[in-house]
Design a protein around this motif. Structure first.
Motif, mmCIF file in Angstrom:
data_model
loop_
_atom_site.group_PDB
_atom_site.id
_atom_site.type_symbol
_atom_site.label_atom_id
_atom_site.label_comp_id
_atom_site.label_asym_id
_atom_site.label_seq_id
_atom_site.Cartn_x
_atom_site.Cartn_y
_atom_site.Cartn_z
ATOM 1 N N GLY A 24 -10.226 -8.596 33.422
ATOM 2 C CA GLY A 24 -11.395 -8.295 32.404
ATOM 3 C C GLY A 24 -11.669 -6.778 32.275
ATOM 4 O O GLY A 24 -10.534 -6.250 32.062
ATOM 5 N N LEU A 25 -12.552 -6.715 31.511
ATOM 6 C CA LEU A 25 -13.015 -5.305 30.923
ATOM 7 C C LEU A 25 -12.689 -4.282 32.081
ATOM 8 O O LEU A 25 -11.848 -3.467 31.853
ATOM 9 C CB LEU A 25 -14.524 -5.138 30.554
ATOM 10 N N VAL A 26 -13.413 -4.221 33.691
ATOM 11 C CA VAL A 26 -13.109 -3.055 34.532
ATOM 12 C C VAL A 26 -11.702 -3.386 34.933
ATOM 13 O O VAL A 26 -10.798 -2.611 35.254
ATOM 14 C CB VAL A 26 -14.514 -3.269 35.613
ATOM 15 N N GLY A 27 -11.208 -4.457 35.440
ATOM 16 C CA GLY A 27 -10.770 -4.761 35.936
ATOM 17 C C GLY A 27 -8.968 -4.879 35.498
ATOM 18 O O GLY A 27 -8.158 -3.604 36.147
ATOM 19 N N LYS A 28 -9.067 -4.556 33.781
ATOM 20 C CA LYS A 28 -7.678 -3.936 33.793
ATOM 21 C C LYS A 28 -7.664 -2.607 33.401
ATOM 22 O O LYS A 28 -7.032 -1.696 33.894
ATOM 23 C CB LYS A 28 -7.558 -4.133 31.831
ATOM 24 N N ALA A 29 -9.397 -1.694 33.175
ATOM 25 C CA ALA A 29 -9.034 -0.101 33.259
ATOM 26 C C ALA A 29 -8.484 0.193 34.555
ATOM 27 O O ALA A 29 -8.092 1.135 34.752
ATOM 28 C CB ALA A 29 -10.267 0.308 32.917
ATOM 29 N N LEU A 30 -8.890 -0.216 35.921
ATOM 30 C CA LEU A 30 -8.902 0.221 37.477
ATOM 31 C C LEU A 30 -7.196 -0.110 37.572
ATOM 32 O O LEU A 30 -6.930 0.585 38.130
ATOM 33 C CB LEU A 30 -9.158 -1.032 38.347
ATOM 34 N N ALA A 31 -6.503 -1.436 37.233
ATOM 35 C CA ALA A 31 -5.082 -1.713 37.155
ATOM 36 C C ALA A 31 -4.963 -0.707 36.803
ATOM 37 O O ALA A 31 -3.904 0.056 37.579
ATOM 38 C CB ALA A 31 -5.321 -2.898 36.795
ATOM 39 N N ARG A 32 -4.927 -0.076 36.074
ATOM 40 C CA ARG A 32 -4.576 0.654 34.493
ATOM 41 C C ARG A 32 -4.505 2.056 35.699
ATOM 42 O O ARG A 32 -3.500 2.933 35.962
ATOM 43 C CB ARG A 32 -4.759 0.927 33.429
ATOM 44 N N THR A 33 -5.804 2.335 35.604
ATOM 45 C CA THR A 33 -5.919 4.159 36.671
ATOM 46 C C THR A 33 -4.958 3.849 37.912
ATOM 47 O O THR A 33 -4.395 4.902 38.261
ATOM 48 C CB THR A 33 -7.378 3.627 36.683
ATOM 49 N N LEU A 34 -4.629 2.784 38.232
ATOM 50 C CA LEU A 34 -4.259 2.834 40.256
ATOM 51 C C LEU A 34 -2.711 3.117 40.104
ATOM 52 O O LEU A 34 -2.724 3.468 40.648
ATOM 53 C CB LEU A 34 -5.318 1.854 40.795
ATOM 54 N N ALA A 35 -2.210 2.030 38.789
ATOM 55 C CA ALA A 35 -0.711 2.235 38.906
ATOM 56 C C ALA A 35 -0.702 3.435 37.661
ATOM 57 O O ALA A 35 0.851 3.847 38.846
ATOM 58 C CB ALA A 35 -0.514 0.875 37.805
ATOM 59 N N ALA A 36 -1.413 4.074 36.963
ATOM 60 C CA ALA A 36 -0.670 5.600 37.023
ATOM 61 C C ALA A 36 -0.260 6.744 37.919
ATOM 62 O O ALA A 36 0.047 7.421 38.024
ATOM 63 C CB ALA A 36 -1.255 5.758 36.264
ATOM 64 N N LYS A 37 -1.180 6.560 39.560
ATOM 65 C CA LYS A 37 -1.669 7.397 40.678
ATOM 66 C C LYS A 37 -0.115 7.443 41.406
ATOM 67 O O LYS A 37 -0.051 6.196 41.939
ATOM 68 C CB LYS A 37 -2.655 6.901 40.890
ATOM 69 N N SER A 38 -0.323 8.317 42.301
ATOM 70 C CA SER A 38 1.286 9.026 42.833
ATOM 71 C C SER A 38 0.378 7.317 44.288
ATOM 72 O O SER A 38 -0.416 8.172 44.398
ATOM 73 C CB SER A 38 1.930 9.705 43.049
ATOM 74 N N GLY A 39 1.409 6.821 44.955
ATOM 75 C CA GLY A 39 1.208 6.529 46.206
ATOM 76 C C GLY A 39 -0.451 5.157 46.483
ATOM 77 O O GLY A 39 -0.695 4.475 46.938
ATOM 78 N N TRP A 40 0.099 4.647 45.063
ATOM 79 C CA TRP A 40 -0.888 3.424 45.018
ATOM 80 C C TRP A 40 0.475 2.276 44.669
ATOM 81 O O TRP A 40 1.167 2.521 43.521
ATOM 82 C CB TRP A 40 -1.739 3.327 43.688
ATOM 83 N N LYS A 41 0.320 1.202 45.170
ATOM 84 C CA LYS A 41 0.495 -0.334 44.876
ATOM 85 C C LYS A 41 -0.931 -1.016 44.211
ATOM 86 O O LYS A 41 -1.427 -1.291 44.912
ATOM 87 C CB LYS A 41 1.608 -0.441 45.555
ATOM 88 N N VAL A 42 -0.596 -2.326 43.479
ATOM 89 C CA VAL A 42 -1.613 -2.883 42.349
ATOM 90 C C VAL A 42 -1.051 -4.082 42.533
ATOM 91 O O VAL A 42 -0.287 -4.767 42.314
ATOM 92 C CB VAL A 42 -2.218 -2.078 41.420
ATOM 93 N N TYR A 43 -1.409 -4.758 43.266
ATOM 94 C CA TYR A 43 -1.548 -6.541 43.167
ATOM 95 C C TYR A 43 -3.327 -6.875 42.060
ATOM 96 O O TYR A 43 -4.329 -6.721 42.482
ATOM 97 C CB TYR A 43 -1.729 -7.244 44.631
ATOM 98 N N GLY A 44 -2.554 -7.483 40.893
ATOM 99 C CA GLY A 44 -3.604 -7.908 40.733
ATOM 100 C C GLY A 44 -4.103 -8.958 40.192
ATOM 101 O O GLY A 44 -2.959 -9.660 39.730
ATOM 102 N N VAL A 45 -5.429 -9.846 40.385
ATOM 103 C CA VAL A 45 -5.022 -11.397 40.642
ATOM 104 C C VAL A 45 -5.880 -11.685 39.357
ATOM 105 O O VAL A 45 -6.959 -10.867 38.862
ATOM 106 C CB VAL A 45 -6.050 -12.086 41.851
ATOM 107 N N ALA A 46 -5.568 -12.797 38.692
ATOM 108 C CA ALA A 46 -6.755 -13.391 37.904
ATOM 109 C C ALA A 46 -6.273 -15.124 37.658
ATOM 110 O O ALA A 46 -5.052 -15.637 38.040
ATOM 111 C CB ALA A 46 -6.820 -13.241 36.409
ATOM 112 N N ARG A 47 -6.986 -15.990 37.568
ATOM 113 C CA ARG A 47 -6.705 -17.223 37.504
ATOM 114 C C ARG A 47 -5.113 -17.250 36.281
ATOM 115 O O ARG A 47 -4.265 -18.518 36.574
ATOM 116 C CB ARG A 47 -7.892 -18.516 36.722
#
Ligand SMILES: *[C@@H]1O[C@H](CO)[C@@H](O)[C@H](O)[C@H]1NC(C)=O
Ligand SMILES: *[C@@H]1O[C@H](CO)[C@@H](O)[C@H](O)[C@H]1NC(C)=O
Ligand SMILES: *[C@@H]1O[C@H](CO)[C@@H](O)[C@H](O)[C@H]1NC(C)=O
Ligand SMILES: *[C@@H]1O[C@H](CO)[C@@H](O)[C@H](O)[C@H]1NC(C)=O
Length: 373
Positions: A24-47
């Motif tokens: 979604g709109l915020v999901g995409k932005a959040l995944a990109r922001t977090l994945a670009a931060k050091s120290g973060w790993k990101v799981y993204g879920v959608a149907r």
């Protein structure tokens, strides 16, 4: 000195995010922001599977239907390392503000919490996204005055708002052991082909069709919505930043989440027209024919544009929801949010709404959802 990229990155992971609703709109932005931060790993879920263009090896997509308890347990209970959960999803099968809608959204969240709470022993925070609709009922009564709502404004008693259901369920299930926060944005600007209430998608498709047919870029809403401040904008990047801020610094509170300065369509519409290089007539306000009726026969024109411009293949409805555009731009009440609370506690990021809109037009162009010019 040579550094082993992967091992270094592995060793430094301190936070593991689970984003429910990553396309979604915020999901995409959040995944990109977090994945670009050091120290973060990101799981993204959608149907449905999606190819988010997220560089780096610290992002993993998981396809899962959260309405299916078996599938949800199978897929999410394996994620023992989650530290932060972001709930940015909902099911849109039933109309808003109905008991069925509350029930289904509750089921989704329940399935998810059942799967992760027993296993994710390092879970620190769950950040829930709802919205400005927290403060109003879609069934009225409507207030034409400039009313500002506060976080602790009482809940609305008419209708069945699933936001309340989600807040209550979350707080109950976390039992005070894991902290939570709620983000309540206004009108969200972002880029997605998977979003039911997607203002930018509708705006961009409408403008592209106007340009293609050489028609003026008219504002097809109500006079009040054209001339008065009546809604707050929330850039998806800002909402993402606030989720991160709230989930890493605060506990047990709800926050409004808006760009900051208010805006008036009448002032920014001509500037949006310039960006799209569409015809700007003297008077751009034209309430007679709404978006739903004007666009009703334009589906094949959109497909022509997609083909001619070599765009990512979409049907008009993948990007635009004309009923939502009409509802929004003819809304009978003001939806203005005070962001004093977040400001006061140190969240300083702000955006100008016109800049947000121009930025997301560029993103939609880059993603080849709409023509380059
Ligand atoms: C949405 O766009 C992405 C690419 O950005 C693509 O992978 C996905 O299949 C698209 N979804 C739909 C429903 O068109
Ligand atoms: C859940 O809430 C969303 C958000 O408004 C709503 O559109 C949807 O109909 C609800 N889903 C279900 C399954 O009730
Ligand atoms: C959000 O803004 C509304 C309108 O100003 C206000 O009533 C409400 O208290 C604010 N909510 C929060 C959590 O700050
Ligand atoms: C659009 O206008 C038509 C004609 O006035 C009306 O019947 C229809 O309900 C309107 N649609 C929306 C979504 O407002």
């Amino acid at each position: 000195m040579e550094i082993q990229g992967n091992e270094t990155a592995e060793a430094l992971i301190l936070n593991v995010a689970l984003i429910l609703g990553v396309t979604g709109l915020v999901g995409k932005a959040l995944a990109r922001t977090l994945a670009a931060k050091s120290g973060w790993k990101v799981y993204g879920v959608a149907r449905r599977a999606d190819e988010l263009q997220i560089p780096g090896s610290n992002y993993q997509f998981i396809s899962c239907d959260l309405l299916d308890p078996t599938q949800t347990t199978e897929k999410l209970s394996l994620l023992h390392d989650i530290t932060h959960v972001y709930w940015i999803t909902w099911a849109t099968q039933f109309p808003l503000d109905t008991p069925e809608c509350c029930e289904q959204n509750k089921t989704m969240m329940s399935n998810t919490l059942n799967a992760i709470l027993p296993k994710a022993k390092s879970l620190k925070h769950v950040s829930l996204q709802t919205g400005a609709k927290h403060y109003i009922s879609l069934t009225g009564p409507f207030n034409r005055n400039l009313v500002c709502y506060y976080e602790d404004s009482p809940r609305v008693t008419q209708g069945h708002n699933f936001y309340y259901t989600l807040e209550d369920l979350l707080i109950k299930r976390l039992e005070g052991k894991v902290t939570w926060s709620v983000q309540r944005p206004g009108l969200i600007f972002g880029s997605s082909n998977r979003t039911c209430f997607n203002f930018m998608g509708g705006l961009c498709v409408y403008a592209s069709v106007c340009r293609y047919l050489n028609l003026p870029f008219l504002f097809r809403g109500s006079k009040e919505c054209w001339e008065e401040i009546y809604i707050d904008g929330s850039d998806a990047r800002l909402v993402a930043e606030q989720h991160i801020w709230a989930s890493t610094t605060d506990k047990g509170q709800a926050f409004n989440c808006t760009n900051g300065p208010s805006f008036i369509w009448k002032e920014i519409w001509p500037k949006i027209a310039v960006k799209f290089r569409v015809e700007v007539t003297e008077d751009l306000f034209s309430p007679d024919l709404n978006f739903s009726d004007f666009m009703a026969d334009k589906g094949s024109i959109w497909e022509e544009i997609v083909e001619k411009e070599g765009l990512f293949e979409t049907k008009m409805e993948d990007l635009a929801n004309w009923g939502f555009m009409d509802g929004l731009l003819r809304f009978k009440t003001k939806m203005l949010l005070s962001r004093d609370k977040a400001n006061l506690l140190g969240f300083k990021s702000t955006y100008q709404t016109l800049d947000s809109i121009l930025y997301w037009i560029d993103c939609m162009r880059e993603e080849r959802f709409i023509p380059q010019s």
